[in-house]
Design an enzyme around this catalytic site. Structure first.
Site, PDB file in Angstrom:
ATOM      1  N   SER A 130      -2.792 -19.670  -4.991  1.00 14.75           N
ATOM      2  CA  SER A 130      -2.782 -20.962  -5.669  1.00 14.75           C
ATOM      3  C   SER A 130      -1.918 -21.956  -4.906  1.00 14.75           C
ATOM      4  CB  SER A 130      -2.269 -20.817  -7.099  1.00 14.75           C
ATOM      5  OG  SER A 130      -0.928 -20.360  -7.105  1.00 14.75           O
ATOM      6  N   CYS A 143      -1.300 -13.175  -3.045  1.00 15.07           N
ATOM      7  CA  CYS A 143      -0.741 -13.436  -4.374  1.00 15.07           C
ATOM      8  C   CYS A 143      -0.804 -12.148  -5.189  1.00 15.07           C
ATOM      9  CB  CYS A 143      -1.533 -14.545  -5.070  1.00 15.07           C
ATOM     10  SG  CYS A 143      -1.070 -14.857  -6.788  1.00 15.07           S
ATOM     11  N   CYS A 199       6.839 -10.825  -5.696  1.00 15.88           N
ATOM     12  CA  CYS A 199       6.025 -12.048  -5.705  1.00 15.88           C
ATOM     13  C   CYS A 199       6.074 -12.596  -4.289  1.00 15.88           C
ATOM     14  CB  CYS A 199       6.587 -13.060  -6.701  1.00 15.88           C
ATOM     15  SG  CYS A 199       5.844 -14.714  -6.605  1.00 15.88           S
TER      16      CYS A 199
END
Length: 261
Positions: free
Chosen positions: A8, A70, A177
């Site tokens: 994203s 991601c 992450c």
């Protein structure tokens, strides 16, 4: 060689930099979704739809592989992405490096987004790969968002808050992450305790890129000429890297590369 990466936002920079270091001759297609970010708060169905659109925009450029840069998109959208694109384009997901971290014996802390912390997905990885090792799950409130916007004050505050939740005896931190890999040095400095052995940090970018190269039958060639071009797609539209990307070494690395025509 052409390799696509999707996310994203700029969390894909860690894997992008790893591709650039291992194969500086590879053309890169970076497919971001500024219109739909952040993906984390979305429902799995909505996130999957956004991820498919971003992946298909990248696939139109005919890459040899697609890296999902991601963790959240890997959890929710990887099966749909593979069903849509494979076998024509291998799709490589990003999984937290819990297995290699646990191999060191621990104790281990897993820094992850609040949505991932305590999730069945992460608990399953812990059960599968960290049996017998003490593992602390640490929710990192606001850290991914702060990194995405290169908000230095917010990064410092989020790192400090997560460090305060991290047990003092941990020897290893998993960066759960992809955004966190961009501020790994700041995380290390916040968690390292005086008098303790050097802290080990485990990100996923290097292993993900190595797997992508294996999937397409290629080898690392770090000495190759840095001739690879970069194409940036913003919710499917041609564009440029978001300005916050240049706050990080991984983003600045791409400045030396000519954009694709």
């Amino acid at each position: 060689m052409k390799i696509a990466l999707m996310d994203s936002g700029i969390g894909l920079l860690a894997a992008t930099a790893a591709v650039r270091r291992l194969r500086p001759d590879a053309d890169l297609v970076l497919s971001l979704d500024p219109d739909g970010m952040p993906w984390g708060p979305r429902t799995p169905q909505d996130l999957t739809a956004r991820a498919l659109a971003v992946a298909e925009a990248a696939a139109a450029h005919r890459p040899e592989a697609l890296i999902v840069g991601c963790n959240t998109a890997t959890v929710h959208a990887l099966p749909a992405l593979r069903a849509t694109l494979e076998p024509g384009i291998p799709v490589i997901g990003t999984v937290p490096a819990i297995k290699p971290a646990a191999a060191g014996g621990g104790p281990v802390a897993i820094w992850a987004t609040p949505a991932t912390t305590g999730s069945p997905y992460q608990r399953g990885l812990i059960e599968d790969f960290a049996g017998g090792v003490t593992v602390a799950e640490v929710p990192c409130w606001g850290l991914a968002e702060a990194v995405e916007h290169a908000d230095q004050t917010a990064i410092d505050a989020a790192v400090a808050a997560a460090a305060a939740l991290t047990p003092g005896d941990v020897t290893t931190v998993v960066l759960g992450c992809t955004h966190y890999e961009l501020v790994a040095d700041r995380i290390r400095a916040a968690v390292q305790r005086p008098g303790r052995p050097p802290l080990a940090l485990h990100g996923s970018a290097g292993a993900v890129v190595a797997q992508a190269l294996r999937r397409i039958g290629a080898r690392p060639e770090p000495e190759a000429a840095a001739l690879g071009a970069v194409t940036v797609l913003l919710s499917g539209r041609p564009g440029a890297l978001p300005a916050p990307a240049l706050a990080y070494a991984e983003g600045r690395l791409l400045q030396a590369v000519s954009p694709a025509p």
